[in-house]
Write a protein that holds these residues in place. Structure first.
Motif, short mmCIF file in Angstrom:
data_model
loop_
_atom_site.label_atom_id
_atom_site.label_comp_id
_atom_site.label_asym_id
_atom_site.label_seq_id
_atom_site.Cartn_x
_atom_site.Cartn_y
_atom_site.Cartn_z
N LYS A 172 1.03 -0.82 -0.06
CA LYS A 172 0.32 0.28 -0.17
C LYS A 172 0.84 1.01 -0.07
O LYS A 172 -0.40 2.08 0.27
CB LYS A 172 -0.93 0.27 1.05
N SER A 231 -10.73 5.21 -2.31
CA SER A 231 -11.16 3.23 -1.75
C SER A 231 -11.49 2.50 -2.52
O SER A 231 -12.36 3.47 -3.55
CB SER A 231 -11.24 3.50 -0.56
N TYR A 246 -8.16 9.62 0.54
CA TYR A 246 -8.96 9.24 -0.63
C TYR A 246 -8.69 9.80 -1.86
O TYR A 246 -10.26 10.51 -2.08
CB TYR A 246 -10.64 9.28 0.02
N ASN A 279 -5.79 -0.52 -1.03
CA ASN A 279 -5.98 0.77 -2.42
C ASN A 279 -4.33 1.37 -1.57
O ASN A 279 -4.38 1.62 -1.10
CB ASN A 279 -6.86 1.91 -2.26
N SER A 324 -8.03 -0.52 3.48
CA SER A 324 -8.65 -0.50 2.16
C SER A 324 -7.73 -0.63 1.45
O SER A 324 -6.65 -0.37 1.77
CB SER A 324 -8.84 0.84 2.14
N GLU A 354 -15.43 4.05 3.80
CA GLU A 354 -15.13 3.58 5.54
C GLU A 354 -15.54 3.42 6.45
O GLU A 354 -16.81 4.87 6.28
CB GLU A 354 -13.64 3.70 5.77
MG MG Z 1 -7.85 3.92 3.85
#
Ligand code: MG
Ligand code: TXA
Length: 331
Positions: A51, A146, A227, A140, A138, A175
């Motif tokens: 990530k 996300s 995000y 991403n 998440s 989320e």
């Molecule tokens: Mg996240």
């Protein structure tokens, strides 16, 4: 690495991969998660690498059953049990003091752990097959949008993970709400679709606070930019929209966007539902879609300022740049 898409019928393969210490993406009702078996430190460490996320940012533990809660946390206040019973499985995460079985890699060395039961039948089966549970942020790249579909995960992490378990589009779409349950009263650390009012009602509390800057608990999404689409992303009130559009047209800057009113000057304009639950479900999908188009700027019309929209406001504002960047920056 080739990333394969697993269907619900392939759940055994998903479980075997996790048991073998691999990282796979899994569906939840909020967003897709990048999972590791909570008992495998190497697999957990790899989440941060894949990530590109700082190791100081702790992960959420996903469990399958409320009976497992005392295995992973301690000193659970009565109000936390009330919240768990009311909202689990569902989009609410509770932060509580951790048991020693929980690795410091998950919690970034903090004495607390964030835990929730996700509301997704396939993922609940996966979790139930693991001893302690499944950790998952998440799925991403850090600070990007996300994912709410398997396709979004491919866009962000394709080639970096062996598999994605496809459970369809996420039904909540943003989320979970995160609540600090280490004090005498619940404190909201991250807004979501379980609102302040929902939490107050479920716990019989009068006023629920958000985290103060002075809190010792590390705040989620502390980083301002989060995000975010790759393009310049601006959030504007309905009143500000016409001035901005005029400016962009004068400068011959192309833009796309989404909101409640029709904007004919946009290259693409997506009309959003006025119901916050429906809006949340579509938010990241819409951002992903517009980010892949040609227009230079994405604009979002700010939704109403009311309690049911606070989670959505939070995500839009974190994802966006200040309107003034339009005038100071060469786009
Ligand atoms: Mg996240
Ligand atoms: O809906 C969700 O919560 C999704 C799905 C996959 O469950 N997960 C998610 O994870 O959004 P992530 O890692 O993207 O965001 C979790 C946030 C992080 O910003 C982290 O700082 C915070 O939770 N967090 C984790 N453990 C914490 C702790 N012990 N205390 C305070 N915040 C914590």
């Amino acid at each position: 690495m080739k990333t394969i898409i697993l269907q619900p019928k392939d759940i055994k393969t998903a479980i075997s991969l996790l048991q073998a210490g691999e990282n796979i993406a899994i569906p939840t009702e909020t967003v897709y998660g990048l999972a590791a078996d909570a008992l495998q430190p190497e697999a957990i460490k790899r989440i941060f690498t894949i990530k590109k996320r700082p190791q100081s940012n702790p992960l959420i533990l996903h469990i399958a059953n409320i009976d497992q809660l005392e295995k992973v946390v301690c000193n659970i206040p009565d109000y936390a049990f009330k919240l768990a019973k009311k909202f689990w499985p569902g989009p609410l995460t509770l932060v509580l003091p951790k048991q020693s079985v929980i690795s410091d890699i998950i919690t970034a060395g903090q004495p607390t752990i964030a835990v929730r039961i996700p509301d997704h039948p396939i993922t609940l089966q996966v979790i139930a097959a693991l001893q302690l549970g499944l950790v998952a942020p998440s799925a991403n790249i850090y600070t990007q949008i996300s994912p709410t579909t398997a396709d979004h995960v491919i866009t962000g992490l394709g080639g970096h993970i062996p598999a994605i378990l496809d459970g369809g589009p996420c039904k909540i779409g943003i989320e979970s709400t995160i609540v600090d349950c280490t004090g005498t009263k619940p404190i909201i650390l991250r807004e979501g679709m379980v609102t302040k009012k929902d939490i107050a009602l479920a716990t019989n509390s009068k006023n629920i606070n958000n985290k103060q800057q002075t809190s010792t608990i590390k705040a989620p999404g502390q980083h301002k930019k989060h995000y975010s689409p790759k393009k310049t992303f601006i959030v504007a009130t309905t009143q500000e929209l016409s001035e901005i559009i005029q400016y962009l047209q004068n400068q011959s800057i192309s833009f796309s966007g989404f909101g409640f009113n029709e904007i004919s000057q946009a290259t693409t304009w997506i009309k959003m539902p006025i119901n916050p639950d429906h809006y949340a479900q579509l938010l990241y999908k819409t951002m992903h879609e517009l980010d892949a188009l040609d227009a230079k700027i994405i604009i979002a019309e700010l939704p109403p300022q009311s309690a049911t929209w606070t989670g959505i406001h939070d995500r839009l504002l974190r994802a966006s740049q200040d309107i003034s960047t339009l005038k100071t920056k060469t786009i």
